[in-house]
Scaffold this motif. Structure first.
Motif: not given
Length: 821
Positions: A654-658, A697-701, A704-707
């Motif tokens: 999540a958060g990688t495919e446009a 799976g995990l959501k983009a947010g 992002e928080e884990m990163q």
């Protein structure tokens, strides 16, 4: 053939007469012919006759209407095979089939004679092809500009599980669709140096001197809108040398060096995307991008000046869309043309440039946002680098005036990335030089605004818009899945062909036993067709009654083929260890190309083959599991895979495919989606309903928080969950490479001890659970079929017609022009 004949040419006898004419007069062959290649060419020539008249008529109508013209600049156009599309859009498919049947030839044999045009790599090119179809169908004066590559990306073969790249010389056999236009060739200056002069008024007047010349030779491919009323074109430029040698070299007596220089110019468009890991590859790729925009913009300006005496109406008459960052040099090139060649004042030229250009971003991944070394630009296009620096200086002054004490903001927004090796940020150039910046799905656009381009969004919030991608139903349902298209038309009429929202009317048939039965039989027929292709190309026999679970797309870590393999390994080990009794037979189907220099991606292909070899040869699983990799993924192969799929894998982090467009094609053809909340999956969930799609799976947010907090510890997942440990240990224990110990040890080490940037382990358990639910759901064929029908019925939003209508209204301000019957 005169226009009166062609206006009455949509009869079987007229089409047969035309095909016989071309067999004899264009191909010098006896009639009737049984040779499928000859029949393909004769059919294509007959269609081209009809399209030529309509091209000329379409252009006349545009001129009378003073239509605003839209030019779509893209490095890729994956138009696939054109015969079937053209026949459908001209309304001649059934007539042509009947003509060929009377000679004892199946139309599919004739269509198979055509090669896929090697004009792209993946989703970017397939999207551009869909957009051209929609612009013509919607009667927009919309045209594509691209490069006439002689060799496509590569032809993929597989040897012992390893990808082998072979040349894809798609033009080795004559293409009947192309119309060469040497009379409209462009002169492209390149290399050279800048001399600093002043004009008579004492103003700075730089001179670009000692440049070399490349000739841009156009090839036009007609683009027919559905119904055949509007025919636009895709213009592809091939590189040629000047008709003259470098006379100085020639006079020095070095004839062979003079010839060599001519030949080197012609190599510029030989192949798609040269490797940019070497300096020579970087230079060639930059030259290709410059060549595209230089030829395109010179042609666009030439066309505009045929109808205008000055540039006052340029932004109102012309819209130019940059498809991703590859054409972003259009900003500098348009400025160069207006300022250097047409002597417009800088401010006036800049206002016109910005109002004319718009930019579509297609990626969230920072490494995919192009940057070019300043020293390379200085070598290849020195005048453009000078213009970029001037644009940057004026832009940064604007930023500094608004934020006088924020030097870090100025540094972040600069077009130039400072450092030991200065780089030009091409996405920044595209944004600064555009009046509109759009993402390609709701989630993607929000991520751009909040993360990647947050500073620019704060400065220009009005420039950021979203246009979710779409696909053309003419190719991806009407042509690719004719039996399903016929069933739909028999049930609700054929208005869906130009208004995909009409599919909503299928909802009332989702529980009809008769409709479900016909729907299932069509799906099984498509699976049988794909099964024969699998047997012929991958040498694996598959059961058409098994669940066809499909993961086809470019091989890349973020698309997470590895996550799919993890699940297959988990399922296999569970079964052979007696921990699971399978209730559904499954066929796992992969396809996709890995970039030649991308080692990890190529290892993924090898891993898929090795896992398949172990599972497919295990007699305990003979009727239970199959793993297949289909080589050389391309448009024509996708047209066979997608209609046969039961389950569509859209499992990127999540958060990688446009956006994705494959996900839309599968939905339109009655496959259920298993996916993360990434790209257009989010909107597909909203349209289909959560009960008709499998989200995990995990959501983009959350990612992002884990990163941001650096809280992801792969070893903790490994220690805590036996399911994960079972899968990861398989790589350490050489289960899938017994004759090559250590072959996949790198996966064990990479995931646990090096990096897992795409969060495979945090999503694996969720993915295993959702796959268990899928298996349970598939056992009820009535329930599964209902969900599949509802996916088709609710896919209307994802038509490229809707996307193009939004571009036309929000960005281009272009109206449809009603063309004649």
């Amino acid at each position: 053939m005169n226009s009166n004949y062609l206006n009455n040419a949509n009869t079987k006898s007229a089409l047969k007469t035309s095909m016989d004419y071309h067999l004899r007069c264009s191909l010098c062959k006896e009639t009737p012919s049984k040779d499928c290649r000859d029949l393909f060419l004769a059919t294509a020539f007959s269609l081209r006759d009809r399209m030529t008249e309509r091209i000329l008529e379409t252009e006349r109508i545009y001129q009378v209407a003073k239509a605003k013209r839209v030019y779509y600049l893209s490095m890729e156009f994956l138009i696939g095979r054109l015969l079937g599309d053209t026949l459908h859009n001209l309304g001649l498919f059934d007539l042509c089939r009947e003509v060929l049947e009377e000679t004892g030839i199946d139309i599919e044999e004739v269509r198979d004679q055509e090669k896929d045009a090697g004009l792209g790599n993946g989703g970017l090119g397939r999207l551009a092809a869909c957009f051209l179809d929609s612009m013509a169908t919607l009667n927009l004066a919309g045209f594509g500009y691209g490069i006439h590559y002689e060799y496509g990306l590569f032809k993929q073969e597989v040897d012992n599980g390893y990808q082998k790249e072979k040349p894809d010389n798609w033009l080795a056999e004559f293409s009947p669709w192309e119309i060469k236009r040497p009379d409209e060739k462009c002169i492209v200056p390149i290399y050279g140096r800048i001399e600093h002069f002043q004009d008579r008024a004492g103003e700075y007047n730089p001179m670009w001197l000692d440049w070399k010349v490349i000739m841009g030779i156009p090839f036009d491919i007609p683009v027919v809108g559905y119904g055949g009323k509007t025919v636009n074109w895709l213009r592809l430029y091939g590189a040629g040398s000047s008709t003259d040698f470098d006379i100085q070299i020639f006079n020095e007596g070095d004839y062979f060096r003079a010839v060599e220089q001519k030949v080197s110019s012609e190599t510029i468009t030989k192949m798609l995307y040269p490797l940019d890991t070497l300096k020579s590859g970087k230079e060639l790729r930059l030259v290709q991008e410059y060549f595209l925009v230089a030829c395109s913009l010179r042609d666009i300006v030439r066309r505009y000046l045929k109808e205008h005496d000055d540039f006052d109406d340029f932004p109102d008459s012309v819209a130019i869309q940059m498809n991703d960052t590859h054409p972003s040099l259009a900003v500098a090139e348009l400025m160069r043309l207006l300022v250097d060649e047409y002597a417009l004042p800088w401010d006036e030229a800049w206002e016109m440039t910005r109002k004319t250009l718009s930019y579509t971003n297609h990626t969230i991944l920072s490494e995919a946002l192009e940057k070019w070394p300043v020293n390379l630009l200085e070598q290849v296009i020195p005048r453009h680098l000078q213009i970029i620096y001037e644009i940057n200086a004026r832009f940064l002054k604007q930023v500094a005036d608004l934020h006088p004490d924020n030097l870090d903001l100025v540094r972040r927004m600069s077009l130039i990335e400072e450092g030991e090796n200065k780089m030009v940020r091409m996405s920044h150039l595209a944004m600064v030089g555009s009046h509109s910046i759009n993402g390609v799905s709701a989630l993607h656009t929000e991520i751009l605004k909040k993360n990647n381009f947050a500073d620019f969004h704060v400065l220009w919030p009005e420039r950021f818009v979203n246009v979710t991608n779409g696909i053309t139903q003419r190719r991806w349902l009407l042509k690719a899945n004719p039996q399903l298209a016929q069933l739909i038309s028999e049930t609700i009429g054929d208005s869906w062909i130009t208004d995909l929202g009409q599919l909503k009317r299928l909802e009332s048939y989702a529980e009809s036993e008769d409709f479900q039965d016909r729907f299932r039989r069509i799906k099984r027929t498509n699976k049988e067709v794909l099964g024969r292709i699998i047997s012929r190309t991958a040498w694996v026999s598959v059961n058409p009654d098994s669940l066809f679970d499909v993961h086809v797309k470019r091989i890349h870590e973020y698309k997470r083929q590895l996550l799919k393999i993890f699940h297959i390994i988990y399922e296999y080990l569970q079964i052979v260890r007696g921990e699971k009794t399978p209730t559904v037979a499954k066929t796992y189907i992969f396809a996709g190309k890995a970039a030649p220099g991308y080692w990890v991606a190529k290892q993924m292909i090898k891993l898929i083959h090795n896992v398949g070899q172990v599972i497919n040869s295990d007699k305990r699983l003979q009727d239970i599991l199959r793993v297949v990799f289909l080589p050389d993924y391309r448009v024509s192969l996708a047209e066979k895979i997608i209609p046969a799929a039961d389950l569509s894998e859209q499992i990127s982090m999540a958060g990688t495919e446009a956006s994705g467009t494959g996900n839309m094609k599968f939905m339109l053809n009655g496959a259920l989606t298993v996916g993360t909340l990434d790209g257009a999956n989010v909107e597909m969930l909203e349209e289909a309903g959560e009960e008709n799609i499998f989200i995990f799976g995990l959501k983009a947010g959350e990612i992002e928080e884990m990163q941001r907090g650096n809280t992801y510890r792969p070893t903790e997942y490994y220690r805590s969950y036996p399911e994960i440990r079972m899968v990861i240990d398989a790589f350490r224990d050489n289960i899938f490479c017994p004759s090559e110990p250590g072959l996949f040890q790198w996966i064990y080490s990479r995931i646990l001890h090096e990096e897992d940037p795409y969060f495979h382990l945090p999503d694996l358990l969720s993915y295993i659970r959702i796959q268990d639910k899928i298996e349970e759901e598939y056992q009820s064929q009535a329930s599964w079929t209902k969900k599949a029908i509802l996916n088709v019925a609710r896919s209307g939003k994802f038509s490229s017609d809707r996307a193009i209508s939004e571009y036309a209204g929000l960005i281009w301000k272009a109206d449809a022009v009603k063309c004649g019957e």
